[in-house]
Design a protein around this motif. Structure first.
Motif, PDB file in Angstrom:
ATOM      1  N   ILE A   9     -19.126  32.126  19.597  1.00 37.27           N
ATOM      2  CA  ILE A   9     -17.911  32.243  18.775  1.00 37.27           C
ATOM      3  C   ILE A   9     -16.892  31.287  19.381  1.00 37.27           C
ATOM      4  CG2 ILE A   9     -16.054  33.794  18.065  1.00 37.27           C
ATOM      5  CD1 ILE A   9     -18.088  36.079  18.115  1.00 37.27           C
ATOM      6  N   ILE A  10     -16.342  30.403  18.548  1.00 34.56           N
ATOM      7  CA  ILE A  10     -15.408  29.384  19.057  1.00 34.56           C
ATOM      8  C   ILE A  10     -14.108  29.454  18.265  1.00 34.56           C
ATOM      9  CG2 ILE A  10     -17.211  27.826  19.931  1.00 34.56           C
ATOM     10  CD1 ILE A  10     -16.970  26.227  17.317  1.00 34.56           C
ATOM     11  N   GLU A  11     -13.111  28.717  18.749  1.00 34.31           N
ATOM     12  CA  GLU A  11     -11.807  28.641  18.067  1.00 34.31           C
ATOM     13  C   GLU A  11     -11.261  30.028  17.751  1.00 34.31           C
ATOM     14  OE1 GLU A  11     -11.732  25.632  14.951  1.00 34.31           O
ATOM     15  OE2 GLU A  11     -13.386  24.628  15.989  1.00 34.31           O
ATOM     16  N   ALA A  15     -14.492  30.107  13.996  1.00 34.47           N
ATOM     17  CA  ALA A  15     -15.748  29.385  13.741  1.00 34.47           C
ATOM     18  C   ALA A  15     -16.841  29.862  14.690  1.00 34.47           C
ATOM     19  CB  ALA A  15     -15.524  27.877  13.899  1.00 34.47           C
ATOM     20  N   LEU A  16     -18.086  29.421  14.362  1.00 32.38           N
ATOM     21  CA  LEU A  16     -19.241  29.829  15.142  1.00 32.38           C
ATOM     22  C   LEU A  16     -20.099  28.596  15.393  1.00 32.38           C
ATOM     23  CD1 LEU A  16     -21.006  32.417  15.984  1.00 32.38           C
ATOM     24  CD2 LEU A  16     -22.199  32.015  13.822  1.00 32.38           C
ATOM     25  N   ALA A  26     -24.844  23.235  15.124  1.00 30.71           N
ATOM     26  CA  ALA A  26     -23.828  22.966  14.104  1.00 30.71           C
ATOM     27  C   ALA A  26     -22.783  24.069  14.118  1.00 30.71           C
ATOM     28  CB  ALA A  26     -24.477  22.887  12.721  1.00 30.71           C
ATOM     29  N   ARG A  27     -21.558  23.681  13.768  1.00 29.55           N
ATOM     30  CA  ARG A  27     -20.481  24.672  13.666  1.00 29.55           C
ATOM     31  C   ARG A  27     -20.320  25.093  12.204  1.00 29.55           C
ATOM     32  NH1 ARG A  27     -16.006  20.865  15.993  1.00 29.55           N
ATOM     33  NH2 ARG A  27     -17.249  19.539  14.625  1.00 29.55           N
ATOM     34  N   PHE A  28     -19.943  26.351  12.021  1.00 30.79           N
ATOM     35  CA  PHE A  28     -19.663  26.897  10.685  1.00 30.79           C
ATOM     36  C   PHE A  28     -18.349  27.666  10.768  1.00 30.79           C
ATOM     37  CE2 PHE A  28     -24.263  26.565  10.999  1.00 30.79           C
ATOM     38  CZ  PHE A  28     -24.643  26.039   9.775  1.00 30.79           C
ATOM     39  N   ILE A  63     -14.406  35.833  13.025  1.00 31.67           N
ATOM     40  CA  ILE A  63     -15.670  36.478  13.392  1.00 31.67           C
ATOM     41  C   ILE A  63     -15.405  37.319  14.639  1.00 31.67           C
ATOM     42  CG2 ILE A  63     -18.059  36.077  14.145  1.00 31.67           C
ATOM     43  CD1 ILE A  63     -17.711  33.274  12.674  1.00 31.67           C
ATOM     44  N   ALA A  64     -15.692  38.639  14.526  1.00 37.67           N
ATOM     45  CA  ALA A  64     -15.445  39.530  15.665  1.00 37.67           C
ATOM     46  C   ALA A  64     -16.682  39.627  16.555  1.00 37.67           C
ATOM     47  CB  ALA A  64     -15.046  40.904  15.153  1.00 37.67           C
TER      48      ALA A  64
END
Ligand code: NM2
Ligand code: OGA
Ligand code: ZN
Length: 385
Positions: A9-11, A15-16, A26-28, A63-64
């Motif tokens: 989990i990023i940002e 994002a993920l 890849a990031r989503f 996203i938790a």
């Protein structure tokens, strides 16, 4: 299947990052993932259509939690709301958008192949009865239209109205002021120069219509004249030649709108304003419009560029006339050719003599053709699995 190995989990949950076993990553975005959920509250189980709108996506969505299920699928929990959604690894991998798209103007998709006169020796040709009897045969014909924007069909009953049956194989006739279908033969007081024995320079049909008919079919009923040979030219190939040889001219024809009109009979006044070479906002080659008979005065090219525009048009026309790009044939009764009218230009040499020449033509649309092809391909793939 290529399993997911790592999830980050990023940002701050906006994002993920997903990494697969083959090393691809890849990031989503959270908003994208939530929007593309396939659960029954998001998409109708009956027809797959979306039940939510963009207004249902909270602006602070994040996203938790992210984890992998027993079968290797991705499971996410979103906040606010706490909704849980699962995506298969394959579904996600096919929809990666985290990449640089190195796209120069004039690109075409993977199903499009540009051609010149080398296609003469291998014109895609299918027999009507075989195409009607066997979806796999029909699919090869439809795939040729998708790939080359041109194909022939033989063995069509040389009688009035047969085009209904040909179009019925894949879609629907587009009716216009010319009728459901129209006779193409030399007439007295013709409402269109096509209805004479004059040669017709390579052109796309009906550029004065918006939307333009995306397919044209021409069938031969009688042909015993001297001349009247048919020619087709890949307009996308011509556009790319123009870009290679005269990049500024390519830009001219994509940047400014041309105008087209037709008022050949008293009940019709059609007009359209579109570029000769049309690109999508990200540079995909979408359409070519080229028809000297229905070109209207250009009023959307600034004074400073008008001469350069005419030069570009002349260079484009010279490329279109280049025999290296031409595929030619003399239609025989019972033969039909189809063109993608957004791409492939067709021409006719002048004809004369004591015999008769009678063609019938009609318009149809590519969306239906591509849909039919996708259905057959999907069915064949499922049967093979
Ligand atoms: N016809 C054959 O686009 C054109 O005006 C070309 C079309 C008259 C339907 C001819
Ligand atoms: C037309 C046309 C070609 C021909 O009808 O649109 O281009 O061969 N006809 O008569
Ligand atoms: Zn035409």
């Amino acid at each position: 299947m290529d399993p997911i190995t790592t999830l980050d989990i990023i940002e701050a949950g906006r994002a993920l990052r997903v990494t697969w076993a083959d090393g691809s990553t890849a990031r989503f975005h959270a908003v994208w993932l939530r929007d593309n959920s396939c659960d029954g509250e998001t998409r109708s189980p009956a027809n797959g259509q979306r039940l939510i709108s963009v207004l249902d996506l909270p602006h602070d969505l994040c996203i938790a939690e992210a984890g992998l299920t027993g079968d290797g699928s991705l499971n996410l929990r979103f906040l606010p709301g706490g909704k849980e959604i699962t995506y298969t690894s394959t579904w996600l991998k096919r929809r990666i958008y985290d990449r640089v798209l190195p796209r120069e103007a004039g690109w075409t998709g993977p199903h499009v192949a540009l051609w010149g006169n080398e296609l003469q020796a291998r014109i895609p040709r299918v027999d009507f009865s075989s195409a009607r009897a066997d979806p796999a045969v029909l699919a090869t014909w439809l795939a040729a239209v998708r790939r080359f924007g041109f194909a022939m069909m033989t063995g069509v009953a040389a009688k009035s109205g047969s085009l209904e049956d040909v179009v019925g194989l894949f879609g629907y006739i587009r009716q216009t002021n010319y009728g459901r279908w129209f006779d193409v033969r030399a007439e007295v007081n013709p409402t269109n120069l096509a209805y004479t024995n004059l040669g017709l320079q390579a052109h796309t049909d009906n550029p004065y219509r918006d939307p333009v008919p995306t397919l044209q079919l021409l069938m031969c009923l009688e042909n015993s004249v001297e001349g009247g040979c048919s020619i087709v030219v890949d307009g996308f190939q011509a556009a790319m030649r123009l870009k290679e040889r005269h990049p500024d001219s390519f830009t001219m024809l994509t940047r400014y709108c041309a105008r087209f009109e037709y008022a050949g009979s008293s009940d019709v006044r059609l007009a359209a304003r579109r570029p000769a070479i049309e690109l999508s906002p990200d540079g995909e080659l979408i359409a070519v419009r080229f028809n000297n008979r229905s070109a209207a005065p250009l009023t959307d090219v600034p004074y400073e560029h008008m001469e350069a525009y005419y030069r570009a048009l002349r260079q484009f026309a010279q490329i279109i006339e280049d025999p290296a790009l031409e595929v030619g044939f003399n239609l025989k009764p019972g033969e039909v050719f189809i063109v993608d009218n957004t791409r492939v230009l067709h021409a006719r040499r002048p004809f004369a003599g004591s015999g008769s020449r009678w063609l019938q033509g009609c318009y149809a649309d590519k969306d239906g053709l591509l849909s039919r092809l996708a259905v057959i391909e999907h069915t064949m793939k499922e049967a093979a699995e």
